[in-house]
Design a protein around this motif. Structure first.
Motif, PDB file in Angstrom:
ATOM      1  N   UNK A  73       0.850  -1.188   0.000  1.00 55.52           N
ATOM      2  CA  UNK A  73       0.000   0.000   0.000  1.00 55.52           C
ATOM      3  C   UNK A  73       0.889   1.242   0.000  1.00 55.52           C
ATOM      4  N   UNK A  74       0.688   2.124  -0.969  1.00 57.01           N
ATOM      5  CA  UNK A  74       1.515   3.320  -1.087  1.00 57.01           C
ATOM      6  C   UNK A  74       0.915   4.541  -0.393  1.00 57.01           C
ATOM      7  N   UNK A  75      -0.212   4.386   0.237  1.00 58.94           N
ATOM      8  CA  UNK A  75      -0.971   5.540   0.731  1.00 58.94           C
ATOM      9  C   UNK A  75      -0.187   6.421   1.697  1.00 58.94           C
ATOM     10  N   UNK A  77       3.118   6.905   1.853  1.00 61.31           N
ATOM     11  CA  UNK A  77       4.444   7.289   1.376  1.00 61.31           C
ATOM     12  C   UNK A  77       4.453   8.761   0.972  1.00 61.31           C
ATOM     13  N   UNK A  78       5.586   9.407   1.151  1.00 62.06           N
ATOM     14  CA  UNK A  78       5.715  10.807   0.750  1.00 62.06           C
ATOM     15  C   UNK A  78       5.995  10.957  -0.736  1.00 62.06           C
ATOM     16  N   UNK A  79       6.611   9.953  -1.344  1.00 57.83           N
ATOM     17  CA  UNK A  79       6.863   9.990  -2.789  1.00 57.83           C
ATOM     18  C   UNK A  79       7.287   8.609  -3.259  1.00 57.83           C
ATOM     19  N   UNK A  80       7.015   8.343  -4.527  1.00 58.07           N
ATOM     20  CA  UNK A  80       7.571   7.181  -5.213  1.00 58.07           C
ATOM     21  C   UNK A  80       8.673   7.708  -6.121  1.00 58.07           C
ATOM     22  N   UNK A  81       9.873   7.157  -5.985  1.00 58.57           N
ATOM     23  CA  UNK A  81      11.022   7.616  -6.758  1.00 58.57           C
ATOM     24  C   UNK A  81      11.375   6.524  -7.758  1.00 58.57           C
ATOM     25  N   UNK A  82      11.339   6.853  -9.032  1.00 57.72           N
ATOM     26  CA  UNK A  82      11.619   5.855 -10.064  1.00 57.72           C
ATOM     27  C   UNK A  82      12.849   6.269 -10.859  1.00 57.72           C
ATOM     28  N   UNK A  83      13.566   5.283 -11.370  1.00 58.32           N
ATOM     29  CA  UNK A  83      14.689   5.542 -12.263  1.00 58.32           C
ATOM     30  C   UNK A  83      14.161   6.023 -13.610  1.00 58.32           C
ATOM     31  N   UNK A  84      14.932   6.839 -14.338  1.00 59.30           N
ATOM     32  CA  UNK A  84      14.450   7.360 -15.625  1.00 59.30           C
ATOM     33  C   UNK A  84      14.089   6.269 -16.618  1.00 59.30           C
ATOM     34  N   UNK A  85      14.710   5.091 -16.480  1.00 60.49           N
ATOM     35  CA  UNK A  85      14.427   4.009 -17.414  1.00 60.49           C
ATOM     36  C   UNK A  85      13.083   3.348 -17.215  1.00 60.49           C
ATOM     37  N   UNK A  86      12.387   3.635 -16.116  1.00 62.89           N
ATOM     38  CA  UNK A  86      11.067   3.052 -15.863  1.00 62.89           C
ATOM     39  C   UNK A  86      10.032   3.800 -16.702  1.00 62.89           C
ATOM     40  N   UNK A  93       3.179   0.918 -11.623  1.00 62.41           N
ATOM     41  CA  UNK A  93       3.477   1.710 -10.427  1.00 62.41           C
ATOM     42  C   UNK A  93       2.943   3.130 -10.562  1.00 62.41           C
ATOM     43  N   UNK A  94       2.878   3.640 -11.786  1.00 61.13           N
ATOM     44  CA  UNK A  94       2.396   5.013 -11.989  1.00 61.13           C
ATOM     45  C   UNK A  94       0.928   5.130 -11.627  1.00 61.13           C
ATOM     46  N   UNK A  98      -0.679   7.265  -8.500  1.00 61.18           N
ATOM     47  CA  UNK A  98      -1.712   8.284  -8.714  1.00 61.18           C
ATOM     48  C   UNK A  98      -2.961   7.968  -7.900  1.00 61.18           C
ATOM     49  N   UNK A  99      -3.331   6.703  -7.855  1.00 56.09           N
ATOM     50  CA  UNK A  99      -4.518   6.312  -7.082  1.00 56.09           C
ATOM     51  C   UNK A  99      -4.339   6.611  -5.602  1.00 56.09           C
ATOM     52  N   UNK A 100      -3.098   6.524  -5.124  1.00 55.10           N
ATOM     53  CA  UNK A 100      -2.808   6.804  -3.715  1.00 55.10           C
ATOM     54  C   UNK A 100      -2.490   8.275  -3.474  1.00 55.10           C
ATOM     55  N   UNK A 101      -2.528   9.095  -4.572  1.00 54.26           N
ATOM     56  CA  UNK A 101      -2.221  10.532  -4.491  1.00 54.26           C
ATOM     57  C   UNK A 101      -0.811  10.773  -3.975  1.00 54.26           C
TER      58      UNK A 101
END
Length: 440
Positions: A73-75, A77-86, A93-94, A98-101
């Motif tokens: 559950x991402x609700x 979390x302060x941020x999701x950090x992804x590598x540019x290659x994702x 994950x996107x 977004x669903x978890x704002x």
């Protein structure tokens, strides 16, 4: 490494644990953040745990969990950090974030957040479809030549969060891909540079305009009294420049076809490098670099591997590795830089045509096609020049060496990605060098 009290006590999810992702996790953990990280490559996960364990020796406590982010559950979390290659336009994950704002960001945004705690410094950001690596490295070299502390990062060199902070007066020089800009919200560059925009990476965007809009965001994040430098040789870049016309003296436009004396810059030949050099000169001037140091930097710049790199000469024939040229637009300047060319091209095509190269067909003595795109490119080129369907790079090099005469150039400038036959463009360039060195 770069750390920040702004991250202390916060919770972050990090997806992708190659170099930039691993550096991000270490910087966050060292700052007192709680991190959940994941990569589909188990070895990367294991290596990260070992790196964090080494960090823990000098910290009171660390908080790292390895877990598949799609299962948690991402609700909170302060941020999701992804590598540019994702590919955030496709990766689940996107939608989950977004669903978890929860915002989706990258390591460059974390760097932007950390800037307030760093010694006073400046940032130069460089983007563009072609030429940004050379321009980034050139600006960094000019700064070092002038004795100004500088760090190279972003899409080139070491991950920026993994490097030691600069002393007061230093300059961070960041190559920024559109993917990295997409993941950045607050990077206010003291100098922002856009070299050009041509079709590329369209699998990640709704259309070409969306790709161009991504590049434009580099300037939207800037304060209006900071310097913008824009090449206006293509319509999308020119449109961005027009949108910034109110900046007046803080906006520099670089027109195509500027005549410059490049004879003293051995690693900056060709019309595209005239533009790269002019962008670097304007950036250095905006940073207050003395003209004498700029001149020395241009003269002593060694260039970058696989970017119009002269790797040797055999029997009066020059061999040039331009493996980084992975689309027709980036090949065209290399074709313009030499007179009689034996052109090796092909691989995994990004487009079905070579129209951007057509104005320079008269410079090509012979073409040698390789890889998946070989048959298609051979069909396109045969009405204009002799063509061999060589299939593989080693065959192309051997055949080109047999045909080339003193004063001519054998040029690997593929106009394609490398993944049909090689790990990456670097491996392709290394294979070209090996094939040249194997010539008798």
């Amino acid at each position: 490494m770069i750390t920040s009290t702004a991250w202390r006590g916060k919770r972050y999810a990090v997806l992708g644990l190659a170099r930039s992702g691993a550096a991000t996790v270490c910087a966050l953990v060292a700052s007192g953040a709680e991190v959940v990280a994941w990569d589909s490559d188990a070895q990367r996960c294991e290596s990260l745990v070992e790196s964090v364990q080494e960090l823990a020796v000098n910290l009171d406590a660390v908080s790292l969990q390895i877990a598949d982010l799609e299962t948690i559950d991402l609700a909170d979390f302060d941020a999701v950090i992804v590598s540019p290659g994702v590919p955030i336009n496709k990766h689940p994950i996107a939608a989950k974030a977004r669903a978890a704002n929860v915002p989706i960001i990258g390591d460059i945004e974390l760097f932007a957040q950390a800037r307030a705690e760093l010694p006073p410094h400046k940032v130069v950001g460089i983007t563009g479809t072609n030429g940004k690596s050379t321009t980034t490295a050139l600006i960094h070299h000019i700064l070092e030549t002038a004795g100004i502390p500088a760090r190279l990062g972003g899409n080139i060199g070491l991950p920026i969060l993994g490097q030691e902070p600069l002393p007061e007066g230093g300059v961070y020089v960041l190559e920024l891909s559109s993917y990295q800009i997409d993941l950045t919200q607050s990077l206010d560059c003291d100098v922002a540079i856009l070299l050009n925009i041509t079709p590329d990476h369209l699998d990640r965007y709704a259309d070409f305009q969306a790709y161009a809009d991504s590049k434009a965001r580099l300037f939207a994040m800037q304060l209006p009294d900071h310097t913008a430098i824009i090449g206006i040789g293509d319509a999308p870049s020119a449109a961005i420049a027009r949108s910034l016309s109110a900046r007046g003296e803080h906006l520099t436009k670089i027109a195509p076809g500027v005549c410059m004396d490049q004879s003293r810059w051995p690693s900056l030949q060709g019309p595209h490098n005239a533009q790269n050099a002019l962008a670097a000169i304007n950036a250095a001037q905006a940073l207050g670099v003395p003209e004498a140091a700029i001149d020395r930097g241009l003269e002593t710049f060694a260039g970058l591997p696989h970017r119009m790199q002269r790797i040797g000469e055999r029997g009066g024939v020059a061999y040039v590795d331009d493996s980084k040229a992975t689309n027709p637009e980036s090949v065209a300047p290399a074709l313009a830089a030499f007179d009689r060319i034996h052109w090796i091209l092909g691989g995994l095509a990004k487009s079905d045509d070579l129209d951007a190269c057509r104005p320079h067909f008269d410079r090509i003595a012979h073409a040698y096609t390789i890889g998946e795109a070989g048959p298609r490119f051979a069909e396109l080129l045969r009405p204009h020049m002799p063509v061999d369907e060589s299939g593989t790079l080693d065959v192309a090099v051997t055949t080109a060496a047999e045909n080339a005469r003193p004063g001519e150039t054998v040029l690997l400038s593929p106009a394609c990605a490398s993944f049909d036959q090689f790990r990456d463009y670097e491996a392709r360039g290394d294979a070209f060098r090996a094939a040249v060195e194997a010539l008798s």
